[in-house]
Design an enzyme around this catalytic site. Sequence first.
Site, mmCIF file in Angstrom:
data_model
loop_
_atom_site.group_PDB
_atom_site.id
_atom_site.type_symbol
_atom_site.label_atom_id
_atom_site.label_comp_id
_atom_site.label_asym_id
_atom_site.label_seq_id
_atom_site.Cartn_x
_atom_site.Cartn_y
_atom_site.Cartn_z
ATOM 1 N N HIS A 89 -19.034 -7.699 -12.921
ATOM 2 C CA HIS A 89 -18.961 -6.466 -11.844
ATOM 3 C C HIS A 89 -20.102 -6.710 -10.606
ATOM 4 C CE1 HIS A 89 -17.765 -2.063 -11.333
ATOM 5 N NE2 HIS A 89 -17.786 -2.719 -9.973
ATOM 6 N N ASP A 141 0.732 -1.128 0.053
ATOM 7 C CA ASP A 141 -0.004 -0.015 -0.102
ATOM 8 C C ASP A 141 0.973 1.219 0.020
ATOM 9 O OD1 ASP A 141 -1.975 2.095 0.595
ATOM 10 O OD2 ASP A 141 -3.297 0.362 1.066
ATOM 11 N N GLU A 151 -17.064 -1.679 -19.840
ATOM 12 C CA GLU A 151 -18.037 -2.836 -19.190
ATOM 13 C C GLU A 151 -19.365 -2.386 -20.083
ATOM 14 O OE1 GLU A 151 -18.154 -2.570 -14.928
ATOM 15 O OE2 GLU A 151 -16.114 -3.219 -14.741
HETATM 16 N N1 LIG Z 1 -16.442 -4.972 -7.831
HETATM 17 C C1 LIG Z 1 -17.080 -4.123 -7.063
HETATM 18 O O1 LIG Z 1 -18.424 -4.203 -7.361
HETATM 19 C C2 LIG Z 1 -16.652 -3.131 -6.310
HETATM 20 C C3 LIG Z 1 -17.073 -3.039 -4.970
HETATM 21 C C4 LIG Z 1 -16.753 -1.973 -4.314
HETATM 22 C C5 LIG Z 1 -15.626 -1.423 -4.321
HETATM 23 N N2 LIG Z 1 -14.642 -1.686 -5.516
HETATM 24 C C6 LIG Z 1 -13.482 -1.217 -5.861
HETATM 25 O O2 LIG Z 1 -12.554 -1.919 -5.003
HETATM 26 C C7 LIG Z 1 -11.410 -1.068 -4.497
HETATM 27 C C8 LIG Z 1 -10.968 -0.934 -3.370
HETATM 28 O O3 LIG Z 1 -12.055 -0.416 -2.285
HETATM 29 P P1 LIG Z 1 -11.862 0.006 -0.719
HETATM 30 O O4 LIG Z 1 -13.086 0.068 -0.281
HETATM 31 O O5 LIG Z 1 -11.079 -0.932 -0.177
HETATM 32 O O6 LIG Z 1 -11.067 1.327 -0.864
HETATM 33 P P2 LIG Z 1 -10.189 1.781 0.424
HETATM 34 O O7 LIG Z 1 -9.974 3.511 -0.332
HETATM 35 O O8 LIG Z 1 -10.600 1.457 1.441
HETATM 36 O O9 LIG Z 1 -8.728 1.201 0.018
HETATM 37 C C9 LIG Z 1 -8.039 1.648 -1.172
HETATM 38 C C10 LIG Z 1 -6.465 1.375 -0.708
HETATM 39 O O10 LIG Z 1 -5.626 1.190 -1.926
HETATM 40 C C11 LIG Z 1 -4.596 2.242 -1.438
HETATM 41 N N3 LIG Z 1 -3.747 2.833 -2.609
HETATM 42 C C12 LIG Z 1 -4.371 3.821 -3.309
HETATM 43 N N4 LIG Z 1 -3.320 3.941 -4.532
HETATM 44 C C13 LIG Z 1 -2.526 3.205 -4.141
HETATM 45 C C14 LIG Z 1 -1.252 2.572 -5.178
HETATM 46 N N5 LIG Z 1 -0.722 3.509 -6.094
HETATM 47 N N6 LIG Z 1 -0.550 1.624 -4.796
HETATM 48 C C15 LIG Z 1 -0.999 0.731 -3.649
HETATM 49 N N7 LIG Z 1 -2.123 1.074 -2.750
HETATM 50 C C16 LIG Z 1 -2.882 2.223 -3.117
HETATM 51 C C17 LIG Z 1 -4.985 3.130 -0.589
HETATM 52 O O11 LIG Z 1 -3.933 3.619 0.281
HETATM 53 C C18 LIG Z 1 -5.938 2.334 0.172
HETATM 54 O O12 LIG Z 1 -5.391 1.711 1.490
HETATM 55 C C19 LIG Z 1 -11.723 0.277 -5.384
HETATM 56 O O13 LIG Z 1 -11.282 0.340 -6.634
HETATM 57 C C20 LIG Z 1 -13.139 0.302 -5.454
HETATM 58 O O14 LIG Z 1 -13.681 1.085 -6.561
HETATM 59 C C21 LIG Z 1 -15.451 -2.778 -6.423
#
Ligand SMILES: NC(=O)c1ccc[n+]([C@@H]2O[C@H](COP(=O)([O-])OP(=O)(O)OC[C@H]3O[C@@H](n4cnc5c(N)ncnc54)[C@H](O)[C@@H]3O)[C@@H](O)[C@H]2O)c1
Length: 311
Positions: free
Chosen positions: A282, A173, A264
């Site tokens: 998705h 991270d 998508e």
């Molecule tokens: N598939 C789905 O239906 C679905 C549903 C919900 C969320 N998501 C996606 O899941 C992902 C994560 O969601 P979350 O709630 O855990 O978010 P979050 O913000 O809680 O966590 C994201 C993490 O990524 C880290 N991060 C950011 N840039 C980074 C980089 N360059 N390198 C390494 N780490 C980095 C951040 O510091 C953070 O800790 C998002 O992309 C969100 O859009 C998808």
Amino acid sequence: MRVTSRVLVCDPIDHVGISTLEKAGMTVDYRPNIDGKELISMVKDYEVIVVRSRTIMSHEVIDAAINAKIIARVGVGLDNIDIKAAEIKGIRVINASEAAINAVAELVIGNMIALARGITRADTEMKKGNWIKKDLIGTELRGKYLGLIGVGNIGRNVGRIARGLHMNILGYDVIPINQDYIKEVGLIRTDLNTLAESADFISCHVPLTSDTRRMLNAELLARMKPTAYVINTSRGEVIDENALYQSLKNNKIAGAALDVFEIEPPTNRLLIALPNVICTPHIGSQTKESQELASTVIAEKVIQIMYEKSI
Ligand SMILES: NC(=O)c1ccc[n+]([C@@H]2O[C@H](COP(=O)([O-])OP(=O)(O)OC[C@H]3O[C@@H](n4cnc5c(N)ncnc54)[C@H](O)[C@@H]3O)[C@@H](O)[C@H]2O)c1
């Protein structure tokens, strides 16, 4: 708490949020299939605009939203909203980051097991009348290394469940990872290259930003073990799909489970047709529980903010 604002809901959301808003005194127009042109012509009449991921809140739409106070995303990712344009106009952008944590994590775990045991391939072949038992020697998750790219809300929860399955957790991270969490799951913090080289499963949990776009590129994929799997439930563009296709087709990695795609629905049929790829449309947060929670959380946040603005 009573507030009299007009709310435009532009995507399908669980009805519980709509009734919560209405009970608070708000007028809700539910237009889950509204298209871009219609949105631009109508949006000026609303103080609150509610979206999921389908509706694109572009600069143009935000410019037309002259009365908007809140753009509310029933879900997590904000990449369909021009946040800078909203900020300039003083519009609050809110999301329901807490709602998808469990649903997405369970999908990831399900995909890891499905990949490791060839479940989708077994099912497809049985339906064709084939009994391919001898081809299906899988692997177990116990003792394997799971590499989390992004240790935020969802990544952390995936790590917790995986730890319960006796996996070893690696994490990468850009921000410090909570010490209590590190102790709880025995997380080993690594750089991205070490994670790629060491993990048996890599699961992506970063937001889509200019830094994360195609962070899983050909170079990183080439570092992975030929027995390793990739799971992406974050955003399609976090992985270079063409590079992933080449790695999978040439058996440079063992397989992938993809819930999200660059476009998508996906147009890259070659990638999704590969036998070592599991695809889902998705559905990360498509559970009854997650949808209800997201809708409720957003309705409550909207009511609170609009109430505070009215006093
Ligand atoms: N598939 C789905 O239906 C679905 C549903 C919900 C969320 N998501 C996606 O899941 C992902 C994560 O969601 P979350 O709630 O855990 O978010 P979050 O913000 O809680 O966590 C994201 C993490 O990524 C880290 N991060 C950011 N840039 C980074 C980089 N360059 N390198 C390494 N780490 C980095 C951040 O510091 C953070 O800790 C998002 O992309 C969100 O859009 C998808």
